[in-house]
Design an enzyme around this catalytic site. Structure first.
Site, PDB file in Angstrom:
ATOM      1  N   ASP A 167     -18.405 -15.661   3.437  1.00 36.66           N
ATOM      2  CA  ASP A 167     -17.156 -15.821   4.154  1.00 36.66           C
ATOM      3  C   ASP A 167     -16.142 -16.176   3.070  1.00 36.66           C
ATOM      4  OD1 ASP A 167     -15.239 -16.565   6.312  1.00 36.66           O
ATOM      5  OD2 ASP A 167     -15.565 -18.547   5.463  1.00 36.66           O
ATOM      6  N   ASP A 191     -12.343 -17.626   3.359  1.00 36.86           N
ATOM      7  CA  ASP A 191     -11.515 -18.822   3.485  1.00 36.86           C
ATOM      8  C   ASP A 191     -12.357 -20.056   3.794  1.00 36.86           C
ATOM      9  OD1 ASP A 191      -8.555 -17.765   3.505  1.00 36.86           O
ATOM     10  OD2 ASP A 191      -9.714 -16.376   4.746  1.00 36.86           O
ATOM     11  N   ASP A 219     -18.309 -21.852   6.117  1.00 43.46           N
ATOM     12  CA  ASP A 219     -17.741 -23.205   6.206  1.00 43.46           C
ATOM     13  C   ASP A 219     -17.460 -23.669   7.624  1.00 43.46           C
ATOM     14  OD1 ASP A 219     -14.270 -23.046   6.370  1.00 43.46           O
ATOM     15  OD2 ASP A 219     -15.496 -21.248   6.260  1.00 43.46           O
TER      16      ASP A 219
END
Length: 224
Positions: free
Chosen positions: A11, A13, A170
């Site tokens: 991923d 960001d 995240d």
């Protein structure tokens, strides 16, 4: 963590780059410009949605906005692009990790809910674009995170099996997407997702604060 893995999928960001703060700023500026008030559960509602899905959420939540999805996406991109070009760093230890993966012949890809334009912009600005064989966005698949579609497409483009992939994520819905794809998932610490840290640890296979923990083997094996 990496034993038996042929590919690493990030991923972007909050996982590979420290950029989640940008969207807090964009949301603040955008809502202020059009005198909007965020609905209750705003951030949980948009977690994991693609760029286009999030724009549609805005249009559904704020019916007085007389725009198309394309209008909203274009304005957000214009607001964010300078910050992505000049103010976003890689996560601690990420550059060395990318270099070592490349040296070991591990394939790498991006599976992001962000737009392709912003993904290309920031990876080029950080001089790491060359490490990634593929960049897949949630706008290119039928369903966004927590559904597995974006990770499965990334694995397909890397020509590896899902079980041969390690994902770095995240947010909880991103972790769910990786697990739903049948992949191992390492949760990455990010200040934006601190309120969800316990959930992240519960969902993921591993947890790191810093990519250097992987080489020092000090990462947390979740569930132990």
């Amino acid at each position: 963590m990496l034993k038996g893995k042929k590919a690493v999928i990030f991923d972007m960001d909050g996982s590979l780059i420290d950029s989640m703060w940008i969207w807090l700023e964009v949301d603040k500026q955008y809502m202020g410009k059009y005198e909007l008030t965020a609905p209750e559960n705003f951030y949980p509602d948009i977690e994991g949605k693609s760029f286009i899905e999030t724009a549609q959420y805005f249009l559904d939540a704020f019916p007085d906005l007389d725009f198309t999805v394309e209008d909203v996406c274009r304005e957000w991109t214009e607001m964010a692009i300078e910050m992505y070009q000049t103010r976003v760093p890689l996560k601690e230890g990420a550059e060395e990790f990318l270099r070592r993966m490349d040296e070991q012949g591990i394939l790498m890809g991006i599976a992001t809910s962000n737009s392709k334009e912003l993904a290309e912009t920031v990876l080029n600005a950080l001089h790491v674009r060359q490490y990634f064989t593929t960049i897949v966005t949630s706008d290119e698949v039928q369903r966004g995170k927590p559904e597995p579609d974006v990770y499965l497409k990334a694995a397909e483009e890397l020509k590896v099996l899902p079980q041969e992939c390690l994902v770095f994520e995240d947010i909880p819905n991103g972790i769910r997407a990786g697990k739903n794809a049948g992949m191992s998932v390492c949760a990455v610490h990010d200040s934006f997702s601190i309120p969800y840290e316990a959930v992240k640890r519960e969902l993921a296979d591993y947890y790191i604060h810093d990519y250097r923990e992987i080489w020092n083997e000090t990462y947390e094996i979740c569930g132990e």
